[in-house]
Design a protein around this motif. Structure first.
Motif, PDB file in Angstrom:
ATOM      1  N   ARG A 135       0.839  -1.201   0.000  1.00  0.00           N
ATOM      2  CA  ARG A 135       0.000   0.000   0.000  1.00  0.00           C
ATOM      3  C   ARG A 135       0.873   1.249   0.000  1.00  0.00           C
ATOM      4  O   ARG A 135       1.889   1.297   0.666  1.00  0.00           O
ATOM      5  CB  ARG A 135      -0.902   0.031   1.225  1.00  0.00           C
ATOM      6  CG  ARG A 135      -1.915  -1.069   1.250  1.00  0.00           C
ATOM      7  CD  ARG A 135      -2.770  -0.987   2.510  1.00  0.00           C
ATOM      8  NE  ARG A 135      -3.634  -2.131   2.619  1.00  0.00           N
ATOM      9  CZ  ARG A 135      -4.804  -2.245   2.002  1.00  0.00           C
ATOM     10  NH1 ARG A 135      -5.244  -1.273   1.254  1.00  0.00           N
ATOM     11  NH2 ARG A 135      -5.525  -3.330   2.138  1.00  0.00           N
ATOM     12  N   ASP A 136       0.440   2.260  -0.753  1.00  0.00           N
ATOM     13  CA  ASP A 136       1.100   3.560  -0.771  1.00  0.00           C
ATOM     14  C   ASP A 136       0.173   4.565  -0.103  1.00  0.00           C
ATOM     15  O   ASP A 136      -1.058   4.436  -0.141  1.00  0.00           O
ATOM     16  CB  ASP A 136       1.379   4.009  -2.208  1.00  0.00           C
ATOM     17  CG  ASP A 136       2.441   3.152  -2.872  1.00  0.00           C
ATOM     18  OD1 ASP A 136       3.448   2.851  -2.221  1.00  0.00           O
ATOM     19  OD2 ASP A 136       2.249   2.788  -4.051  1.00  0.00           O
ATOM     20  N   LEU A 137       0.783   5.597   0.498  1.00  0.00           N
ATOM     21  CA  LEU A 137       0.013   6.641   1.157  1.00  0.00           C
ATOM     22  C   LEU A 137      -0.307   7.750   0.165  1.00  0.00           C
ATOM     23  O   LEU A 137       0.571   8.242  -0.538  1.00  0.00           O
ATOM     24  CB  LEU A 137       0.787   7.212   2.348  1.00  0.00           C
ATOM     25  CG  LEU A 137       0.119   8.349   3.116  1.00  0.00           C
ATOM     26  CD1 LEU A 137      -1.219   7.905   3.711  1.00  0.00           C
ATOM     27  CD2 LEU A 137       1.047   8.853   4.210  1.00  0.00           C
ATOM     28  N   TYR A 138      -1.582   8.141   0.120  1.00  0.00           N
ATOM     29  CA  TYR A 138      -2.071   9.194  -0.762  1.00  0.00           C
ATOM     30  C   TYR A 138      -2.809  10.244   0.059  1.00  0.00           C
ATOM     31  O   TYR A 138      -3.327   9.951   1.139  1.00  0.00           O
ATOM     32  CB  TYR A 138      -3.071   8.636  -1.786  1.00  0.00           C
ATOM     33  CG  TYR A 138      -2.469   7.718  -2.807  1.00  0.00           C
ATOM     34  CD1 TYR A 138      -2.086   8.192  -4.059  1.00  0.00           C
ATOM     35  CD2 TYR A 138      -2.292   6.366  -2.542  1.00  0.00           C
ATOM     36  CE1 TYR A 138      -1.546   7.344  -5.009  1.00  0.00           C
ATOM     37  CE2 TYR A 138      -1.746   5.512  -3.482  1.00  0.00           C
ATOM     38  CZ  TYR A 138      -1.380   6.006  -4.714  1.00  0.00           C
ATOM     39  OH  TYR A 138      -0.843   5.173  -5.650  1.00  0.00           O
ATOM     40  N   THR A 159      -7.931   6.550   6.228  1.00  0.00           N
ATOM     41  CA  THR A 159      -7.436   6.211   7.555  1.00  0.00           C
ATOM     42  C   THR A 159      -7.456   7.437   8.455  1.00  0.00           C
ATOM     43  O   THR A 159      -7.283   7.309   9.656  1.00  0.00           O
ATOM     44  CB  THR A 159      -5.994   5.660   7.498  1.00  0.00           C
ATOM     45  OG1 THR A 159      -5.149   6.642   6.911  1.00  0.00           O
ATOM     46  CG2 THR A 159      -5.929   4.383   6.712  1.00  0.00           C
ATOM     47  N   GLU A 197      -6.252  11.134   4.296  1.00  0.00           N
ATOM     48  CA  GLU A 197      -5.087  10.278   4.117  1.00  0.00           C
ATOM     49  C   GLU A 197      -5.602   8.876   3.821  1.00  0.00           C
ATOM     50  O   GLU A 197      -6.460   8.362   4.533  1.00  0.00           O
ATOM     51  CB  GLU A 197      -4.245  10.254   5.391  1.00  0.00           C
ATOM     52  CG  GLU A 197      -3.714  11.601   5.780  1.00  0.00           C
ATOM     53  CD  GLU A 197      -3.986  11.928   7.236  1.00  0.00           C
ATOM     54  OE1 GLU A 197      -4.630  11.128   7.928  1.00  0.00           O
ATOM     55  OE2 GLU A 197      -3.567  13.001   7.668  1.00  0.00           O
ATOM     56  N   PHE A 212      -4.347   4.877   2.474  1.00  0.00           N
ATOM     57  CA  PHE A 212      -3.394   3.864   2.052  1.00  0.00           C
ATOM     58  C   PHE A 212      -4.090   2.994   1.008  1.00  0.00           C
ATOM     59  O   PHE A 212      -5.161   2.442   1.273  1.00  0.00           O
ATOM     60  CB  PHE A 212      -2.958   2.984   3.228  1.00  0.00           C
ATOM     61  CG  PHE A 212      -2.006   3.670   4.165  1.00  0.00           C
ATOM     62  CD1 PHE A 212      -0.640   3.658   3.911  1.00  0.00           C
ATOM     63  CD2 PHE A 212      -2.461   4.317   5.295  1.00  0.00           C
ATOM     64  CE1 PHE A 212       0.242   4.290   4.771  1.00  0.00           C
ATOM     65  CE2 PHE A 212      -1.587   4.944   6.165  1.00  0.00           C
ATOM     66  CZ  PHE A 212      -0.226   4.930   5.905  1.00  0.00           C
ATOM     67  N   ARG A 235       0.011  10.937  -4.547  1.00  0.00           N
ATOM     68  CA  ARG A 235       0.815   9.908  -3.875  1.00  0.00           C
ATOM     69  C   ARG A 235       1.934  10.608  -3.128  1.00  0.00           C
ATOM     70  O   ARG A 235       2.657  11.427  -3.682  1.00  0.00           O
ATOM     71  CB  ARG A 235       1.404   8.932  -4.878  1.00  0.00           C
ATOM     72  CG  ARG A 235       2.203   7.829  -4.214  1.00  0.00           C
ATOM     73  CD  ARG A 235       2.750   6.848  -5.268  1.00  0.00           C
ATOM     74  NE  ARG A 235       3.687   5.945  -4.660  1.00  0.00           N
ATOM     75  CZ  ARG A 235       4.998   6.168  -4.541  1.00  0.00           C
ATOM     76  NH1 ARG A 235       5.533   7.271  -5.000  1.00  0.00           N
ATOM     77  NH2 ARG A 235       5.768   5.279  -3.976  1.00  0.00           N
ATOM     78  N   PRO A 245       7.177   7.885   0.059  1.00  0.00           N
ATOM     79  CA  PRO A 245       7.347   7.116   1.303  1.00  0.00           C
ATOM     80  C   PRO A 245       8.648   7.436   2.033  1.00  0.00           C
ATOM     81  O   PRO A 245       8.781   7.141   3.220  1.00  0.00           O
ATOM     82  CB  PRO A 245       7.319   5.662   0.839  1.00  0.00           C
ATOM     83  CG  PRO A 245       7.648   5.702  -0.606  1.00  0.00           C
ATOM     84  CD  PRO A 245       7.194   7.036  -1.114  1.00  0.00           C
ATOM     85  N   VAL A 293       6.516  12.484   7.731  1.00  0.00           N
ATOM     86  CA  VAL A 293       5.214  13.126   7.892  1.00  0.00           C
ATOM     87  C   VAL A 293       5.278  14.045   9.105  1.00  0.00           C
ATOM     88  O   VAL A 293       5.690  13.628  10.185  1.00  0.00           O
ATOM     89  CB  VAL A 293       4.101  12.067   8.082  1.00  0.00           C
ATOM     90  CG1 VAL A 293       2.772  12.738   8.370  1.00  0.00           C
ATOM     91  CG2 VAL A 293       4.019  11.178   6.860  1.00  0.00           C
ATOM     92  N   PRO A 317      -0.458   9.663  10.137  1.00  0.00           N
ATOM     93  CA  PRO A 317      -1.124   8.523   9.506  1.00  0.00           C
ATOM     94  C   PRO A 317      -0.323   7.243   9.685  1.00  0.00           C
ATOM     95  O   PRO A 317       0.900   7.243   9.616  1.00  0.00           O
ATOM     96  CB  PRO A 317      -1.212   8.919   8.033  1.00  0.00           C
ATOM     97  CG  PRO A 317      -0.186   9.971   7.849  1.00  0.00           C
ATOM     98  CD  PRO A 317      -0.014  10.645   9.176  1.00  0.00           C
ATOM     99  N   ASP A 325      -0.520   2.937   8.717  1.00  0.00           N
ATOM    100  CA  ASP A 325      -1.173   1.856   8.008  1.00  0.00           C
ATOM    101  C   ASP A 325      -1.742   0.905   9.055  1.00  0.00           C
ATOM    102  O   ASP A 325      -0.985   0.294   9.814  1.00  0.00           O
ATOM    103  CB  ASP A 325      -0.183   1.126   7.098  1.00  0.00           C
ATOM    104  CG  ASP A 325      -0.845   0.245   6.076  1.00  0.00           C
ATOM    105  OD1 ASP A 325      -2.090   0.098   6.121  1.00  0.00           O
ATOM    106  OD2 ASP A 325      -0.143  -0.314   5.235  1.00  0.00           O
TER     107      ASP A 325
END
Length: 94
Positions: free
Chosen positions: A4-7, A31, A39, A41, A69, A72, A76, A85, A87
Motif C-alpha cells: 500500500r502507498d500513502l495518498y 485512515t 489520508e 493507504f 501519492r 514514502p 510526515v 497517519p 497503516d
C-alpha cells in the motif's frame, strides 16, 4: 498481499447531494483526515476502484477530485491536534 502507498485525496464538490455521496465513498478508504482532505493507504487495485467510483459520482464540469501519492521516504509532520497517519493492521470493506 499487495503493498500500500500513502495518498492524499481531496475533493471540491458543488452539489450537496454529490458532496455527501463523495464524503461517504472516500471515507470508506480513508485512515484519517478532515473536511474534504483525507489520508488513504491504497493498493494499485484500490486506487483504480477509488478513481472509478469518484468519476461516477462527480460532475466533471462542476466538481474536482485530487489524488496525490506521497513519497514514502519523506517524513510526515503533523501540527495541532493531528495524528500521524499509520497503516492499520487490517482494512475492512463492507
Amino acid at each position: 498481499m499487495a503493498e500500500r502507498d500513502l495518498y492524499l485525496a481531496a475533493y471540491d464538490v458543488a452539489d450537496p447531494k454529490r458532496l455527501r455521496a463523495s464524503l461517504e465513498f472516500v471515507k470508506g478508504y480513508a485512515t484519517g483526515g478532515q473536511k474534504s482532505v483525507y489520508e488513504i493507504f491504497l493498493t494499485p487495485a484500490e486506487k483504480a476502484s477509488l478513481l472509478l467510483g469518484m468519476a461516477q459520482l462527480l460532475n466533471e464540469a462542476e466538481d474536482s477530485f485530487f489524488l496525490l501519492r506521497l513519497d514514502p521516504r519523506s517524513r510526515v509532520y503533523t501540527l495541532g491536534v493531528a495524528i500521524e497517519p499509520v497503516d492499520p493492521p487490517y482494512f475492512y470493506f463492507g
